[in-house]
Design a protein around this motif. Structure first.
Motif, PDB file in Angstrom:
ATOM      1  N   ARG A  52       1.559  40.299  26.287  1.00  0.00           N
ATOM      2  CA  ARG A  52       2.671  39.940  25.370  1.00  0.00           C
ATOM      3  C   ARG A  52       2.448  40.625  24.050  1.00  0.00           C
ATOM      4  NH1 ARG A  52       5.622  35.488  26.883  1.00  0.00           N
ATOM      5  NH2 ARG A  52       4.922  34.351  28.708  1.00  0.00           N
ATOM      6  N   VAL A  53       3.700  41.441  23.665  1.00  0.00           N
ATOM      7  CA  VAL A  53       3.656  42.074  22.433  1.00  0.00           C
ATOM      8  C   VAL A  53       4.944  41.616  21.584  1.00  0.00           C
ATOM      9  CG1 VAL A  53       2.369  43.885  22.549  1.00  0.00           C
ATOM     10  CG2 VAL A  53       4.374  43.933  23.435  1.00  0.00           C
ATOM     11  N   SER A  54       5.172  42.366  20.605  1.00  0.00           N
ATOM     12  CA  SER A  54       6.398  41.856  19.869  1.00  0.00           C
ATOM     13  C   SER A  54       7.674  41.988  20.488  1.00  0.00           C
ATOM     14  CB  SER A  54       6.386  42.871  18.627  1.00  0.00           C
ATOM     15  OG  SER A  54       7.495  42.948  18.114  1.00  0.00           O
ATOM     16  N   ASP A  55       8.407  41.038  20.665  1.00  0.00           N
ATOM     17  CA  ASP A  55       9.797  40.881  21.377  1.00  0.00           C
ATOM     18  C   ASP A  55      11.006  41.475  20.691  1.00  0.00           C
ATOM     19  OD1 ASP A  55      11.970  40.358  22.938  1.00  0.00           O
ATOM     20  OD2 ASP A  55      11.251  38.315  23.411  1.00  0.00           O
ATOM     21  N   LYS A  56      11.543  42.381  20.761  1.00  0.00           N
ATOM     22  CA  LYS A  56      12.700  42.766  19.865  1.00  0.00           C
ATOM     23  C   LYS A  56      13.920  42.436  20.291  1.00  0.00           C
ATOM     24  CE  LYS A  56      10.543  46.625  17.368  1.00  0.00           C
ATOM     25  NZ  LYS A  56       9.323  46.319  17.368  1.00  0.00           N
ATOM     26  N   ASP A  57      14.061  41.772  21.464  1.00  0.00           N
ATOM     27  CA  ASP A  57      15.238  41.381  22.217  1.00  0.00           C
ATOM     28  C   ASP A  57      16.041  40.109  21.407  1.00  0.00           C
ATOM     29  OD1 ASP A  57      17.516  40.905  23.606  1.00  0.00           O
ATOM     30  OD2 ASP A  57      16.384  39.936  25.381  1.00  0.00           O
ATOM     31  N   LEU A  58      16.738  40.257  20.484  1.00  0.00           N
ATOM     32  CA  LEU A  58      17.176  39.189  19.676  1.00  0.00           C
ATOM     33  C   LEU A  58      18.746  39.040  19.975  1.00  0.00           C
ATOM     34  CD1 LEU A  58      15.144  39.216  16.493  1.00  0.00           C
ATOM     35  CD2 LEU A  58      15.079  37.588  18.459  1.00  0.00           C
ATOM     36  N   SER A  59      19.300  39.650  21.352  1.00  0.00           N
ATOM     37  CA  SER A  59      20.768  39.762  21.481  1.00  0.00           C
ATOM     38  C   SER A  59      21.430  38.536  21.525  1.00  0.00           C
ATOM     39  CB  SER A  59      21.179  40.450  22.755  1.00  0.00           C
ATOM     40  OG  SER A  59      20.147  39.936  23.821  1.00  0.00           O
TER      41      SER A  59
ATOM     42  N   SER B 255      12.136  40.989  14.964  1.00  0.00           N
ATOM     43  CA  SER B 255      11.620  40.707  16.336  1.00  0.00           C
ATOM     44  C   SER B 255      10.743  39.530  16.014  1.00  0.00           C
ATOM     45  CB  SER B 255      10.640  41.776  16.422  1.00  0.00           C
ATOM     46  OG  SER B 255       9.455  41.854  15.591  1.00  0.00           O
ATOM     47  N   VAL B 256      10.297  38.864  17.155  1.00  0.00           N
ATOM     48  CA  VAL B 256       9.456  37.775  17.245  1.00  0.00           C
ATOM     49  C   VAL B 256       7.939  38.339  17.738  1.00  0.00           C
ATOM     50  CG1 VAL B 256      10.260  36.962  19.526  1.00  0.00           C
ATOM     51  CG2 VAL B 256       8.851  35.415  17.978  1.00  0.00           C
ATOM     52  N   ASP B 257       7.221  38.066  17.005  1.00  0.00           N
ATOM     53  CA  ASP B 257       5.801  38.422  17.074  1.00  0.00           C
ATOM     54  C   ASP B 257       5.220  37.138  17.992  1.00  0.00           C
ATOM     55  OD1 ASP B 257       3.223  39.168  17.237  1.00  0.00           O
ATOM     56  OD2 ASP B 257       2.704  39.427  15.171  1.00  0.00           O
ATOM     57  N   ILE B 258       5.103  37.433  19.437  1.00  0.00           N
ATOM     58  CA  ILE B 258       4.487  36.421  20.376  1.00  0.00           C
ATOM     59  C   ILE B 258       3.167  36.467  20.667  1.00  0.00           C
ATOM     60  CG2 ILE B 258       6.906  35.625  21.102  1.00  0.00           C
ATOM     61  CD1 ILE B 258       6.549  37.551  23.476  1.00  0.00           C
ATOM     62  N   THR B 259       2.553  37.473  20.565  1.00  0.00           N
ATOM     63  CA  THR B 259       1.013  37.781  20.634  1.00  0.00           C
ATOM     64  C   THR B 259       0.062  36.519  19.795  1.00  0.00           C
ATOM     65  OG1 THR B 259       1.118  39.384  18.943  1.00  0.00           O
ATOM     66  CG2 THR B 259       0.678  40.317  21.084  1.00  0.00           C
TER      67      THR B 259
ATOM     68  N   LEU C 211       7.241  32.764  13.576  1.00  0.00           N
ATOM     69  CA  LEU C 211       6.610  33.654  14.125  1.00  0.00           C
ATOM     70  C   LEU C 211       7.570  35.087  14.142  1.00  0.00           C
ATOM     71  CD1 LEU C 211       5.459  32.633  17.513  1.00  0.00           C
ATOM     72  CD2 LEU C 211       4.094  32.873  15.566  1.00  0.00           C
ATOM     73  N   LEU C 212       8.517  34.733  13.290  1.00  0.00           N
ATOM     74  CA  LEU C 212       9.698  35.805  13.152  1.00  0.00           C
ATOM     75  C   LEU C 212       9.112  36.862  12.264  1.00  0.00           C
ATOM     76  CD1 LEU C 212      13.261  34.261  13.173  1.00  0.00           C
ATOM     77  CD2 LEU C 212      12.783  36.384  14.569  1.00  0.00           C
ATOM     78  N   ASP C 213       9.555  38.218  12.516  1.00  0.00           N
ATOM     79  CA  ASP C 213       9.280  39.139  11.688  1.00  0.00           C
ATOM     80  C   ASP C 213      10.635  39.520  11.092  1.00  0.00           C
ATOM     81  OD1 ASP C 213       6.643  39.648  11.643  1.00  0.00           O
ATOM     82  OD2 ASP C 213       6.819  40.989  13.321  1.00  0.00           O
TER      83      ASP C 213
END
Ligand SMILES: Nc1ncnc2c1ncn2[C@@H]1O[C@H](COP(=O)(O)OP(=O)(O)OP(=O)(O)O)[C@@H](O)[C@H]1O
Ligand SMILES: [Mg+2]
Length: 369
Positions: free
Chosen positions: A198-205, A186-190, A341-343
């Motif tokens: 804005r929180v952790s965005d898990k959409d990596l499609s 996921s990407v931690d955009i906060t 920023l990537l987890d």
């Protein structure tokens, strides 16, 4: 002591020789395909060391890499190396599964002659099955093919041999990036946009990864973490230095300093003349480069794939250009994040290595996986 022996045995020295910088990591494999990045070092690539994607001056490359290994007390005995992005041919292609014929025969008999008709014996060809798509009655292979001149490949093997390390593999940036981003969770955009919603965005499609190097800019597009598109644009951040040097009548080294200082930051009326000149030059260069990136995105979107690119990750030294992310974001119309920023799932980085160094680390970590 036993632990020491164990750690050495499972550790690999991973080398990424770029036109400007040589990056070396020592990575230890743990169970379950997990890795720990233990050490990292970077040094300037000796001038004239790489020519046309090949290691032209092996002794000076060996000398520079040995220096990094020594300084950072890396002790692994096996090694992997990443080639420069130029002079590599890649294709992502599809082929119907032929009843009664195995995958390898189909690729060799039909796919390679069709997609790489002019490639001769002086190229080393590699391929891998990305996925098998089931469509109505048919099964379709999606294949990633790579072709590299054998003479270029040999130049990298010679470097590994000269380092007295056990050579394990030579790979290309597209493969190492693909392995690395397969681990993206996921990407931690906060941290980037500190807005509460804005929180952790898990959409990596579907996402793009752009490596802004010194002489090359590499565009990769992933769908469900499978590499779907790869293009090497033959210009990079050092070309900005050349342009600034010309406009402002400076040496390349001084022009680079101006590029780093001002980047794409807009000047105000009180700014010095050189800020105005640098801004104009950088802006014009980046606009042309962004157009080429847009063409890649357009080409990808035109192909019959579901889902459009939802975000872009930027990496490489050139991605640190001030204001570049904002410019890309407004031109491409999608969020742009630094790779730091990537987890990551299954990749641990030693506390002593700053996360911002991920900019330089992706390829060398990717090859270790
Ligand atoms: N803060 C910064 N702002 C702008 N550019 C920067 C900054 N820091 C480094 N660079 C540029 O990054 C480039 C080096 O990046 P990198 O190490 O990723 O290239 P490389 O891997 O050696 O090149 P290539 O991938 O083309 O072989 C140089 O051109 C340098 O001027
Ligand atoms: Mg590079």
């Amino acid at each position: 002591m036993l632990l020491d022996f164990f750690s050495r045995k499972n550790a690999t020295i991973c080398i990424d020789i770029g036109f400007r910088n040589i990056k070396v990591t020592e990575v230890r494999k743990k169970s379950g395909n997990h890795v720990i990045v233990q050490k990292f070092g970077i040094a300037k690539t000796p001038r004239g060391c790489i020519s046309n994607g090949s290691i032209f001056d092996a002794p000076s490359a060996i000398n520079a890499i040995s220096g990094i290994i020594r300084q950072n007390k890396m002790r692994a005995k096996s090694s992997k190396i990443i080639m420069s992005g130029t002079n590599i041919i890649t294709r992502v292609c599809t082929a119907d599964k032929i009843p009664g014929e195995d995958f390898h025969t189909t690729v060799k008999k039909h796919v390679i002659p069709y997609y790489l008709p002019t490639i001769k014996n002086d190229y080393q060809i590699d391929y891998k099955l990305l996925e098998t798509i089931h469509q109505e009655e048919k099964e379709i292979y999606k294949i990633f093919i790579t072709a590299v001149p054998k003479i270029v490949l040999q130049s990298y093997v010679r470097v590994l041999q000269g380092l007295n390390l056990i050579p394990v593999s030579v790979d290309i940036p597209a493969n190492s990036a693909a392995k690395f981003f397969h681990k993206a969770a996921s990407v931690d955009i906060t941290r980037y946009w500190p807005k509460e919603e804005r929180v952790s965005d898990k959409d990596l499609s579907t996402f793009a990864v752009i490596d802004f190097g010194s002489e090359t800019t590499i565009v990769n597009i992933f769908q469900n973490k499978v590499l779907e598109f790869n293009r090497v644009i033959l210009c990079g951040s050092s070309n900005i230095d050349e342009q600034i040097a010309k406009t402002c009548k400076l040496k390349d080294e001084d022009a680079e300093i101006q590029k780093i200082n001002y980047g794409m930051l807009p000047p105000s009326t009180n700014s010095p003349v050189e800020h105005h000149q640098v801004n104009k030059t950088v802006h014009s260069f980046i606009c042309k480069l962004t157009k080429q990136i847009q063409d890649c995105f357009h080409f990808f979107n035109q192909r019959d794939y579901s889902g459009s690119i939802s975000k872009v990750f930027v990496m490489g030294g050139g991605s640190q250009l001030l204001g570049l992310d904002k410019h890309l974001e407004s031109t491409l119309g999608i969020p742009v994040y630094p790779v730091s920023l990537l987890d990551l799932d299954g990749i641990k980085i030693d506390r002593k290595i700053e996360k911002k160094h991920l900019n330089y680390l992706v390829n060398s970590i990717g090859i270790s996986l």
